[in-house]
Design an enzyme around this catalytic site. Structure first.
Site, PDB file in Angstrom:
ATOM      1  N   LYS A   8     -48.382 -12.682 -31.217  1.00  0.00           N
ATOM      2  CA  LYS A   8     -49.573 -11.849 -31.001  1.00  0.00           C
ATOM      3  C   LYS A   8     -50.802 -12.733 -31.044  1.00  0.00           C
ATOM      4  O   LYS A   8     -50.978 -13.526 -31.980  1.00  0.00           O
ATOM      5  CB  LYS A   8     -49.672 -10.798 -32.101  1.00  0.00           C
ATOM      6  CG  LYS A   8     -49.192  -9.429 -31.695  1.00  0.00           C
ATOM      7  CD  LYS A   8     -49.503  -8.422 -32.781  1.00  0.00           C
ATOM      8  CE  LYS A   8     -49.333  -7.013 -32.304  1.00  0.00           C
ATOM      9  NZ  LYS A   8     -49.596  -6.045 -33.373  1.00  0.00           N
TER      10      LYS A   8
HETATM   11  O1  G3P Z   1     -49.890  -2.237 -33.174  1.00  0.00           O
HETATM   12  C1  G3P Z   1     -51.210  -2.195 -33.665  1.00  0.00           C
HETATM   13  C2  G3P Z   1     -51.325  -1.085 -34.627  1.00  0.00           C
HETATM   14  O2  G3P Z   1     -50.522  -1.356 -35.713  1.00  0.00           O
HETATM   15  C3  G3P Z   1     -52.682  -0.733 -35.116  1.00  0.00           C
HETATM   16  O3  G3P Z   1     -52.545   0.557 -35.617  1.00  0.00           O
HETATM   17  O4  G3P Z   1     -53.110   2.543 -36.917  1.00  0.00           O
HETATM   18  O5  G3P Z   1     -53.815   0.251 -37.715  1.00  0.00           O
HETATM   19  O6  G3P Z   1     -54.920   1.314 -35.752  1.00  0.00           O
HETATM   20  P1  G3P Z   1     -53.654   1.194 -36.548  1.00  0.00           P
END
Ligand code: G3P
Length: 217
Positions: free
Chosen positions: A83
């Site tokens: 990533k």
């Molecule tokens: O894959 C990226 C994701 O984990 C971000 O999710 O819920 O932290 O915005 P969030």
């Protein structure tokens, strides 16, 4: 559409693999922290369970640091995808890594122009964060539709991972948009299966089966 699991929790991954709904995994430093495990230990374990791509994120800020981290992550397992954050240095790293055949997932994408730049740099995947856009009153799924339009116009090989998914409608909208992948938290994945009318229907059929058996005895 492929389902990736957005978690570093090995038990959640095992469960999804068992149900046949885990085509890959995405992790980030927050998810690794939540797992309570060392990053290398967690990723190696996940890569043994999952055949598909497993995204791993570092903290490097320069292209040189990112490429170095990528080398280490890639040595952990064959299915590791690195990533890379959507920055100028990140895109330099993507070019270098793509030339070496290392798969990349450009993360923290919040605009179509960022996705276009990432695709031109040779990213294997781009990850628009729909939930975090919704959080600031911008329509996250609109971004996905826009990226899909652009990628189709030019036939880019870069695949779109709809990320930061918060609820089942994000998953359905991702499917409608034609996005290649949705990376889904385990709690959201669980909700995709359930419908109260299915449970009610099973109960009714069972009841009628028993009733009929007794009646014809
Ligand atoms: O894959 C990226 C994701 O984990 C971000 O999710 O819920 O932290 O915005 P969030």
């Amino acid at each position: 559409m492929k389902f990736f699991l957005d978690t570093a929790d090995v038990e959640e991954i095992r469960k999804a693999v068992g149900l046949g709904v885990c085509d890959g995994v995405t992790t980030n430093p927050t998810l690794i922290m939540k797992s309570g495990k060392d990053q290398k230990e967690a990723i190696k374990e996940i890569c043994k369970i999952v055949d598909g791509p497993v995204s791993v994120e570092g903290i490097g800020e320069t292209a040189e640091e990112m490429v170095k981290e990528a080398g280490e992550f890639s040595s952990w397992a064959e299915n590791v995808v690195v990533k890379i954050p959507m920055t100028r240095e990140g895109m330099k790293a993507v070019r270098l890594l793509s030339a070496k055949g290392t798969k990349t997932n450009v993360t923290l994408v919040f605009s179509a122009s960022q996705a276009l730049i990432a695709a031109k740099a040779g990213a294997t995947y781009v990850s628009p964060f729909v939930g975090r856009l919704d959080d600031v009153s911008q329509d996250g799924m609109e971004l996905v539709y826009s990226i899909m339009d652009i990628f189709c116009n030019y036939d880019f090989d870069t695949q779109v991972i709809v990320a930061s998914i918060r609820h089942p409608m994000h998953v359905l909208d991702a499917a409608h948009s034609g996005a290649h992948i949705a990376t889904v938290p385990a709690a959201v994945l669980d909700k995709l299966w359930a419908h109260p009318l299915t449970d009610k229907g099973i109960e009714k059929f069972k009841e009628h089966h028993e009733k009929h058996k007794k009646a014809i005895k």
